[in-house]
Design a protein around this motif. Sequence first.
Motif, PDB file in Angstrom:
ATOM      1  N   ALA A  77      -2.300  14.795  -8.992  1.00 52.88           N
ATOM      2  CA  ALA A  77      -1.990  13.481  -8.020  1.00 52.88           C
ATOM      3  C   ALA A  77      -0.521  13.331  -8.093  1.00 52.88           C
ATOM      4  N   VAL A  78       0.193  12.566  -7.063  1.00 49.61           N
ATOM      5  CA  VAL A  78       1.476  12.584  -7.041  1.00 49.61           C
ATOM      6  C   VAL A  78       1.773  11.078  -6.409  1.00 49.61           C
ATOM      7  N   VAL A  79       2.748  10.572  -7.317  1.00 54.15           N
ATOM      8  CA  VAL A  79       3.035   9.192  -6.804  1.00 54.15           C
ATOM      9  C   VAL A  79       4.914   9.414  -6.698  1.00 54.15           C
ATOM     10  N   PHE A  80       5.153   8.729  -5.624  1.00 55.33           N
ATOM     11  CA  PHE A  80       6.487   8.916  -5.199  1.00 55.33           C
ATOM     12  C   PHE A  80       7.218   7.608  -5.660  1.00 55.33           C
ATOM     13  N   GLN A  81       8.532   7.655  -5.324  1.00 59.59           N
ATOM     14  CA  GLN A  81       9.411   6.166  -5.344  1.00 59.59           C
ATOM     15  C   GLN A  81       8.771   5.392  -4.584  1.00 59.59           C
ATOM     16  N   GLU A  82       8.847   5.782  -3.152  1.00 57.08           N
ATOM     17  CA  GLU A  82       8.124   4.987  -2.147  1.00 57.08           C
ATOM     18  C   GLU A  82       6.737   5.051  -2.139  1.00 57.08           C
ATOM     19  N   HIS A  83       5.796   3.886  -2.061  1.00 52.90           N
ATOM     20  CA  HIS A  83       4.453   3.643  -2.211  1.00 52.90           C
ATOM     21  C   HIS A  83       3.720   4.722  -1.218  1.00 52.90           C
ATOM     22  N   ARG A  84       4.295   4.802  -0.226  1.00 56.76           N
ATOM     23  CA  ARG A  84       3.833   5.455   1.175  1.00 56.76           C
ATOM     24  C   ARG A  84       2.211   5.113   1.463  1.00 56.76           C
ATOM     25  N   LEU A  85       2.096   3.979   1.254  1.00 58.86           N
ATOM     26  CA  LEU A  85       0.656   3.491   1.873  1.00 58.86           C
ATOM     27  C   LEU A  85       0.857   3.427   3.542  1.00 58.86           C
ATOM     28  N   LEU A  86      -0.410   3.490   4.089  1.00 55.90           N
ATOM     29  CA  LEU A  86      -0.467   3.827   5.395  1.00 55.90           C
ATOM     30  C   LEU A  86      -0.758   2.341   5.973  1.00 55.90           C
ATOM     31  N   PRO A  87       0.321   1.753   6.802  1.00 55.06           N
ATOM     32  CA  PRO A  87       0.207   0.409   6.996  1.00 55.06           C
ATOM     33  C   PRO A  87      -1.057  -0.098   7.757  1.00 55.06           C
ATOM     34  N   TRP A  88      -1.557   0.780   8.507  1.00 53.53           N
ATOM     35  CA  TRP A  88      -2.684   0.495   9.345  1.00 53.53           C
ATOM     36  C   TRP A  88      -4.345   0.747   8.631  1.00 53.53           C
ATOM     37  N   LYS A  89      -4.069   0.841   7.353  1.00 50.19           N
ATOM     38  CA  LYS A  89      -5.298   0.966   6.538  1.00 50.19           C
ATOM     39  C   LYS A  89      -5.290   0.020   5.308  1.00 50.19           C
ATOM     40  N   ARG A  90      -6.224  -0.909   5.172  1.00 51.99           N
ATOM     41  CA  ARG A  90      -6.212  -1.828   3.992  1.00 51.99           C
ATOM     42  C   ARG A  90      -6.076  -1.163   2.617  1.00 51.99           C
ATOM     43  N   ARG A 132      -7.295  -7.655  -4.322  1.00 49.59           N
ATOM     44  CA  ARG A 132      -6.520  -7.444  -3.162  1.00 49.59           C
ATOM     45  C   ARG A 132      -6.843  -5.991  -2.300  1.00 49.59           C
ATOM     46  N   ALA A 133      -8.407  -5.661  -2.630  1.00 48.49           N
ATOM     47  CA  ALA A 133      -8.841  -4.527  -1.888  1.00 48.49           C
ATOM     48  C   ALA A 133      -8.812  -4.656  -0.592  1.00 48.49           C
ATOM     49  N   ARG A 134      -8.988  -5.826   0.333  1.00 51.75           N
ATOM     50  CA  ARG A 134      -8.960  -5.838   1.757  1.00 51.75           C
ATOM     51  C   ARG A 134      -7.685  -6.310   2.101  1.00 51.75           C
ATOM     52  N   ALA A 135      -6.678  -6.341   1.318  1.00 54.04           N
ATOM     53  CA  ALA A 135      -5.287  -6.757   1.944  1.00 54.04           C
ATOM     54  C   ALA A 135      -4.783  -5.649   2.827  1.00 54.04           C
ATOM     55  N   TRP A 136      -3.761  -6.069   3.743  1.00 54.81           N
ATOM     56  CA  TRP A 136      -3.087  -5.026   4.150  1.00 54.81           C
ATOM     57  C   TRP A 136      -1.703  -4.676   3.332  1.00 54.81           C
ATOM     58  N   PRO A 137      -1.307  -3.426   3.415  1.00 55.84           N
ATOM     59  CA  PRO A 137      -0.072  -3.211   2.677  1.00 55.84           C
ATOM     60  C   PRO A 137       1.166  -3.812   3.042  1.00 55.84           C
ATOM     61  N   VAL A 138       1.378  -4.640   4.052  1.00 52.35           N
ATOM     62  CA  VAL A 138       2.425  -5.573   4.399  1.00 52.35           C
ATOM     63  C   VAL A 138       2.085  -6.950   3.722  1.00 52.35           C
ATOM     64  N   GLU A 139       1.140  -7.273   3.191  1.00 53.39           N
ATOM     65  CA  GLU A 139       0.784  -8.485   2.318  1.00 53.39           C
ATOM     66  C   GLU A 139       1.284  -8.442   0.881  1.00 53.39           C
ATOM     67  N   LEU A 140       1.722  -6.972   0.524  1.00 54.78           N
ATOM     68  CA  LEU A 140       1.922  -6.927  -0.907  1.00 54.78           C
ATOM     69  C   LEU A 140       3.294  -6.899  -1.191  1.00 54.78           C
ATOM     70  N   SER A 141       3.664  -7.085  -2.539  1.00 55.18           N
ATOM     71  CA  SER A 141       5.057  -7.113  -3.021  1.00 55.18           C
ATOM     72  C   SER A 141       5.089  -5.709  -3.214  1.00 55.18           C
ATOM     73  N   GLY A 142       6.445  -5.176  -3.470  1.00 52.84           N
ATOM     74  CA  GLY A 142       6.676  -4.221  -3.844  1.00 52.84           C
ATOM     75  C   GLY A 142       5.973  -3.547  -5.455  1.00 52.84           C
ATOM     76  N   GLY A 143       6.094  -4.233  -6.122  1.00 52.44           N
ATOM     77  CA  GLY A 143       5.316  -3.996  -7.518  1.00 52.44           C
ATOM     78  C   GLY A 143       3.910  -3.859  -7.338  1.00 52.44           C
ATOM     79  N   GLN A 144       3.267  -4.991  -6.371  1.00 56.08           N
ATOM     80  CA  GLN A 144       1.608  -4.547  -5.983  1.00 56.08           C
ATOM     81  C   GLN A 144       1.469  -3.266  -5.096  1.00 56.08           C
ATOM     82  N   ALA A 145       2.510  -3.118  -4.394  1.00 56.04           N
ATOM     83  CA  ALA A 145       2.255  -1.735  -3.484  1.00 56.04           C
ATOM     84  C   ALA A 145       2.261  -0.295  -4.407  1.00 56.04           C
ATOM     85  N   GLN A 146       3.169  -0.422  -5.254  1.00 53.72           N
ATOM     86  CA  GLN A 146       3.262   0.752  -6.256  1.00 53.72           C
ATOM     87  C   GLN A 146       2.060   0.694  -7.077  1.00 53.72           C
ATOM     88  N   ARG A 147       1.272  -0.416  -7.568  1.00 53.63           N
ATOM     89  CA  ARG A 147       0.400  -0.448  -8.311  1.00 53.63           C
ATOM     90  C   ARG A 147      -0.750   0.400  -7.432  1.00 53.63           C
TER      91      ARG A 147
END
Length: 236
Positions: free
Chosen positions: A74-87, A114-129
């Motif tokens: 698996a790969v983890v990048f500097q940017e979290h690369r979460l899909l904004p339209w998916k929870r 935070r399973a049902r949250a949208w990516p936009v609702e996360l902090s940077g650290g949460q998104a990377q987690r």
Amino acid sequence: MAPRTAGNLVVRARGVRRAFGPTPVLDGVDLDIAGGEVVALLGGSGSGKSTLLRILAGLDAAATGEFAVPAQHAVVFQEHRLLPWKRVIDNVGLGVSDRSRCTDALAEVGLADRARAWPVELSGGQAQRVAFARALAREPSVLLLDEPFGALDALTRLRMQQLFGRLRARHGFAALLVTHDVEEALLLTDRALVLDRGVIAADLPVELDHPRAPDRPGFGALRRRLLDLLGVPAVV
């Protein structure tokens, strides 16, 4: 850490080359990583660190040479690369059929709520987690990490480094960590490699007791040695 032998290698690269136009970036890289071993890859900007990681991840078809990485990586990048339209839970579950692995992975990184949250609702650290949870859900034997903490503030970065250490101890995966941070390399890894002029120019064992901290015995001397290998002069 067991000695690296042909039988326990999970990453093996020989003579990896990559050029962009007439400019060679990688000029015959050889690399071995054993099962459970965490290796840092350092070097100056433009030295080819991220290029090598992308090649190993199968994301650069123009490279030549021999390299083998398990399909279960698996790969983890500097940017979290979460899909904004998916929870969050759906981002973690991309390509994973067993939903319980996704909920377990979120719990491991402290984001079960935070399973049902949208990516936009996360902090940077949460998104990377979440990005780490997405990697864990694939149950990888190898993690390929491209400066995964580089975009975080200092305190969040420290917390993510500690999280990585706990996850590594729990799961025993191997990892290649691309980083510019010498202290991060010494805190988290078993070896530090220096990429220079297209090849691995130095391979430094990080033989420090755990838990590690910059003020522990031996850390400062090893830091100075690694900085020397990177061509960074001592501050007068």
